[in-house]
Design a protein around this motif. Structure first.
Motif, PDB file in Angstrom:
ATOM      1  N   THR A 145       8.435  19.893  82.707  1.00 23.68           N
ATOM      2  CA  THR A 145       7.579  20.714  81.849  1.00 23.68           C
ATOM      3  C   THR A 145       6.285  21.079  82.566  1.00 23.68           C
ATOM      4  O   THR A 145       5.797  22.218  82.468  1.00 23.68           O
ATOM      5  CB  THR A 145       7.270  19.973  80.539  1.00 23.68           C
ATOM      6  N   ALA A 146       5.728  20.121  83.309  1.00 16.81           N
ATOM      7  CA  ALA A 146       4.504  20.390  84.070  1.00 16.81           C
ATOM      8  C   ALA A 146       4.732  21.507  85.087  1.00 16.81           C
ATOM      9  O   ALA A 146       3.888  22.401  85.249  1.00 16.81           O
ATOM     10  CB  ALA A 146       4.037  19.123  84.773  1.00 16.81           C
ATOM     11  N   LEU A 147       5.859  21.483  85.768  1.00 21.09           N
ATOM     12  CA  LEU A 147       6.157  22.524  86.761  1.00 21.09           C
ATOM     13  C   LEU A 147       6.407  23.866  86.088  1.00 21.09           C
ATOM     14  O   LEU A 147       5.979  24.918  86.594  1.00 21.09           O
ATOM     15  CB  LEU A 147       7.377  22.119  87.590  1.00 21.09           C
ATOM     16  N   GLU A 148       7.096  23.835  84.942  1.00 24.36           N
ATOM     17  CA  GLU A 148       7.442  25.082  84.245  1.00 24.36           C
ATOM     18  C   GLU A 148       6.227  25.746  83.612  1.00 24.36           C
ATOM     19  O   GLU A 148       6.186  26.971  83.469  1.00 24.36           O
ATOM     20  CB  GLU A 148       8.492  24.776  83.169  1.00 24.36           C
ATOM     21  N   THR A 149       5.231  24.966  83.255  1.00 23.30           N
ATOM     22  CA  THR A 149       4.062  25.492  82.531  1.00 23.30           C
ATOM     23  C   THR A 149       2.781  25.463  83.366  1.00 23.30           C
ATOM     24  O   THR A 149       1.717  25.829  82.854  1.00 23.30           O
ATOM     25  CB  THR A 149       3.831  24.683  81.236  1.00 23.30           C
ATOM     26  N   SER A 150       2.910  25.016  84.631  1.00 26.70           N
ATOM     27  CA  SER A 150       1.741  24.904  85.521  1.00 26.70           C
ATOM     28  C   SER A 150       0.639  24.062  84.897  1.00 26.70           C
ATOM     29  O   SER A 150      -0.545  24.418  84.928  1.00 26.70           O
ATOM     30  CB  SER A 150       1.215  26.304  85.889  1.00 26.70           C
ATOM     31  N   THR A 151       1.021  22.933  84.311  1.00 25.56           N
ATOM     32  CA  THR A 151       0.087  21.983  83.728  1.00 25.56           C
ATOM     33  C   THR A 151       0.246  20.639  84.437  1.00 25.56           C
ATOM     34  O   THR A 151       1.279  20.369  85.050  1.00 25.56           O
ATOM     35  CB  THR A 151       0.329  21.816  82.224  1.00 25.56           C
ATOM     36  N   PRO A 152      -0.755  19.751  84.361  1.00 27.36           N
ATOM     37  CA  PRO A 152      -0.642  18.462  85.037  1.00 27.36           C
ATOM     38  C   PRO A 152       0.380  17.553  84.353  1.00 27.36           C
ATOM     39  O   PRO A 152       0.497  17.558  83.126  1.00 27.36           O
ATOM     40  CB  PRO A 152      -2.052  17.869  84.924  1.00 27.36           C
ATOM     41  N   PRO A 153       1.115  16.742  85.123  1.00 30.22           N
ATOM     42  CA  PRO A 153       1.991  15.741  84.516  1.00 30.22           C
ATOM     43  C   PRO A 153       1.159  14.593  83.956  1.00 30.22           C
ATOM     44  O   PRO A 153      -0.021  14.442  84.299  1.00 30.22           O
ATOM     45  CB  PRO A 153       2.854  15.276  85.700  1.00 30.22           C
ATOM     46  N   LEU A 154       1.767  13.771  83.105  1.00 33.84           N
ATOM     47  CA  LEU A 154       1.032  12.649  82.522  1.00 33.84           C
ATOM     48  C   LEU A 154       0.568  11.677  83.599  1.00 33.84           C
ATOM     49  O   LEU A 154      -0.548  11.158  83.530  1.00 33.84           O
ATOM     50  CB  LEU A 154       1.908  11.917  81.490  1.00 33.84           C
ATOM     51  N   ILE A 155       1.423  11.418  84.590  1.00 34.90           N
ATOM     52  CA  ILE A 155       1.059  10.484  85.656  1.00 34.90           C
ATOM     53  C   ILE A 155       1.017  11.249  86.975  1.00 34.90           C
ATOM     54  O   ILE A 155       2.047  11.543  87.574  1.00 34.90           O
ATOM     55  CB  ILE A 155       2.042   9.302  85.773  1.00 34.90           C
ATOM     56  N   ASP A 156      -0.201  11.585  87.416  1.00 37.26           N
ATOM     57  CA  ASP A 156      -0.374  12.267  88.696  1.00 37.26           C
ATOM     58  C   ASP A 156      -0.685  11.247  89.791  1.00 37.26           C
ATOM     59  O   ASP A 156      -0.600  10.033  89.577  1.00 37.26           O
ATOM     60  CB  ASP A 156      -1.470  13.333  88.592  1.00 37.26           C
ATOM     61  N   GLY A 157      -1.053  11.724  90.978  1.00 40.90           N
ATOM     62  CA  GLY A 157      -1.345  10.821  92.078  1.00 40.90           C
ATOM     63  C   GLY A 157      -2.523   9.909  91.801  1.00 40.90           C
ATOM     64  O   GLY A 157      -2.504   8.728  92.173  1.00 40.90           O
ATOM     65  N   THR A 158      -3.540  10.429  91.140  1.00 41.18           N
ATOM     66  CA  THR A 158      -4.720   9.614  90.838  1.00 41.18           C
ATOM     67  C   THR A 158      -4.360   8.467  89.912  1.00 41.18           C
ATOM     68  O   THR A 158      -4.806   7.330  90.098  1.00 41.18           O
ATOM     69  CB  THR A 158      -5.826  10.486  90.221  1.00 41.18           C
ATOM     70  N   GLN A 159      -3.542   8.748  88.895  1.00 39.86           N
ATOM     71  CA  GLN A 159      -3.089   7.693  87.996  1.00 39.86           C
ATOM     72  C   GLN A 159      -2.229   6.666  88.727  1.00 39.86           C
ATOM     73  O   GLN A 159      -2.342   5.462  88.502  1.00 39.86           O
ATOM     74  CB  GLN A 159      -2.313   8.295  86.829  1.00 39.86           C
ATOM     75  N   GLY A 160      -1.362   7.144  89.630  1.00 40.29           N
ATOM     76  CA  GLY A 160      -0.539   6.231  90.402  1.00 40.29           C
ATOM     77  C   GLY A 160      -1.367   5.314  91.278  1.00 40.29           C
ATOM     78  O   GLY A 160      -1.075   4.119  91.420  1.00 40.29           O
ATOM     79  N   LYS A 161      -2.437   5.845  91.845  1.00 38.59           N
ATOM     80  CA  LYS A 161      -3.317   5.040  92.694  1.00 38.59           C
ATOM     81  C   LYS A 161      -4.052   3.971  91.892  1.00 38.59           C
ATOM     82  O   LYS A 161      -4.284   2.864  92.389  1.00 38.59           O
ATOM     83  CB  LYS A 161      -4.333   5.944  93.398  1.00 38.59           C
ATOM     84  N   ARG A 162      -4.429   4.272  90.658  1.00 43.61           N
ATOM     85  CA  ARG A 162      -5.176   3.303  89.849  1.00 43.61           C
ATOM     86  C   ARG A 162      -4.382   2.012  89.674  1.00 43.61           C
ATOM     87  O   ARG A 162      -4.948   0.911  89.758  1.00 43.61           O
ATOM     88  CB  ARG A 162      -5.511   3.918  88.484  1.00 43.61           C
ATOM     89  N   SER A 163      -3.102   2.128  89.439  1.00 45.74           N
ATOM     90  CA  SER A 163      -2.270   0.930  89.308  1.00 45.74           C
ATOM     91  C   SER A 163      -2.230   0.152  90.618  1.00 45.74           C
ATOM     92  O   SER A 163      -2.341  -1.081  90.623  1.00 45.74           O
ATOM     93  CB  SER A 163      -0.848   1.318  88.887  1.00 45.74           C
ATOM     94  N   LEU A 164      -2.081   0.869  91.719  1.00 48.71           N
ATOM     95  CA  LEU A 164      -2.013   0.202  93.019  1.00 48.71           C
ATOM     96  C   LEU A 164      -3.344  -0.447  93.380  1.00 48.71           C
ATOM     97  O   LEU A 164      -3.386  -1.494  94.039  1.00 48.71           O
ATOM     98  CB  LEU A 164      -1.596   1.197  94.111  1.00 48.71           C
ATOM     99  N   GLU A 165      -4.456   0.142  92.920  1.00 47.45           N
ATOM    100  CA  GLU A 165      -5.761  -0.449  93.209  1.00 47.45           C
ATOM    101  C   GLU A 165      -5.925  -1.786  92.490  1.00 47.45           C
ATOM    102  O   GLU A 165      -6.478  -2.737  93.051  1.00 47.45           O
ATOM    103  CB  GLU A 165      -6.886   0.514  92.810  1.00 47.45           C
TER     104      GLU A 165
END
Length: 391
Positions: A307-327
């Motif tokens: 849906t994010a790709l089809e509508t040019s909107t951000p996905p719920l979990i982007d790279g920044t969100q993924g990094k927060r967990s790893l931090e």
């Protein structure tokens, strides 16, 4: 119609393939890539992916103009390399957890996504469960009051042979043990619900898997600026995998699996036998009123990503969100290894931010004693307890 290439066709790829096949009118799997091509061929036969081509290297598909999305299901130590190559080649990326082997690699992936203008999303499928989706909505409502404490039991069980697979059980290839590769699901969920803590303290050990360098048990405490605490246990030694998240609010306790309890105080401050049933009723009604998700787990996240790709909107979990967990995971490792309280954020000058830093500093609880290329059983892996069942 988005064209998908799946990189890595081990056990977790089942969940991805099944997810994409739910949306046959929106996407098509056109490539399967694995350093063991026979595994890719098996997935092709099993799922009837007659239009998919099989490759032995992700480099072989980077310049194929037909491919829109690279979906990464490989071991963690190559997540960054493949993601960055794909983004720079003009592909969108959906990458399995954990995002990368270091925070430095996370930032490189985020930078590549920004520079390429393509979408990067990191798997965190527990956000797409009714139990966690509804729990977050109830927390946000304020009906349970200010959050005081969270108990997160990321309890899993893995037999001794689990770490025999060639890339598992080493700091270099797997990048960590149960804290990184199992508790990441619950760590992502708790930071999504409660926000980012300011301090972390932890301990870790290996109590039953003497064929692995990495930990099989860890315990951590997160402290927030509000004064609240989260107590998190990561484990692959818990029989029954009794996973749960319990939130103690100022006015009531709520949890996943769902349950609620609201105490009433006597004049002397002790709890009385009677409960605040009116508040419990409001909490139960609120929880039940939140609509169930149409799609859950990996399928739910794949739907969100498409849906994010089809509508040019951000996905719920982007790279920044993924990094927060790893931090948060890096902070757990740093605290356990240095025996100190870790203040967040972790800065780029910190060895625990840098690629190779953890590998050079982490203890080897044991030396890896067995290495098998593949297991005979390549079924979809279990994803943990069904938290939708009410307590």
């Amino acid at each position: 119609m988005l064209k998908i290439a799946i990189i890595g066709t081990g056990n977790i790829s089942h969940n991805h393939i099944q997810g994409y096949l739910q949306f046959a009118d929106r996407c098509q799997i056109v490539a399967l890539v694995d350093i063991y091509p026979e595994k890719a061929e098996e997935k092709k036969r099993h799922y009837g992916l007659t239009q998919a081509k099989v490759y032995a290297s992700h480099q072989d598909i980077l310049h194929d103009p037909e491919i829109d999305v690279v979906d990464i299901c490989t071991p963690p130590y190559v997540h960054a390399e493949i993601s960055i190559d794909a983004l720079k080649s003009g592909k969108h990326v959906l990458c399995e957890k954990p995002m990368a082997a270091s925070l430095q690699e996370c930032d490189a992936m985020i930078r590549a996504a920004h520079e390429s203008g393509k979408t990067l999303s990191i798997i965190a499928q527990n956000r797409f469960t009714d139990a966690f989706w509804r729990l977050k909505k109830v927390i946000d409502s304020g009906e349970a009051g200010k959050v005081c404490h969270a108990q997160v039991d990321s309890f899993w069980w893995r037999g001794h042979s689990y770490f025999d697979l060639w890339w598992r059980g080493t700091w270099e290839k797997e990048a960590g043990g149960c804290t990184l590769n199992h508790a990441v699901h619950h760590i992502d969920a708790v930071q999504w619900m409660l926000g980012f803590p300011s301090e972390v303290v932890s301990m870790m050990t290996n109590v039953t898997h003497d064929n692995a360098e990495v930990e099989d048990l860890s315990a951590a405490i997160f402290k927030y600026d509000t004064g609240a605490l989260t107590q998190l246990t990561a484990s692959v030694v818990h029989h029954g995998e009794d996973q749960k998240m319990v939130i103690q609010g100022e006015k009531a306790r709520i949890s996943a699996p769902w349950d609620t309890f609201a105490s009433i105080s006597a004049p002397n401050g002790f709890p009385i036998d009677e409960r605040d049933t009116a508040r419990e009723s409001r909490l139960n009604d609120l929880y039940q009123s939140i609509p169930k998700l149409t799609y859950t787990l990996h399928t739910g996240q794949i739907d969100n990503f498409l849906t994010a790709l089809e509508t040019s909107t951000p996905p719920l979990i982007d790279g920044t969100q993924g990094k927060r967990s790893l931090e948060l995971i890096a902070a757990i490792y740093k605290s356990a290894i240095t025996r100190s309280i870790v203040t967040l954020p972790i800065l780029p000058t910190d060895p625990f931010y840098q690629t190779g830093g953890l590998v050079s500093l982490a203890p080897h609880f044991y030396e890896k004693s067995t290495s098998v290329e593949n297991f005979a059983n390549e079924d979809a892996i279990p994803l943990g307890k069904d938290m939708n069942k009410e307590a």
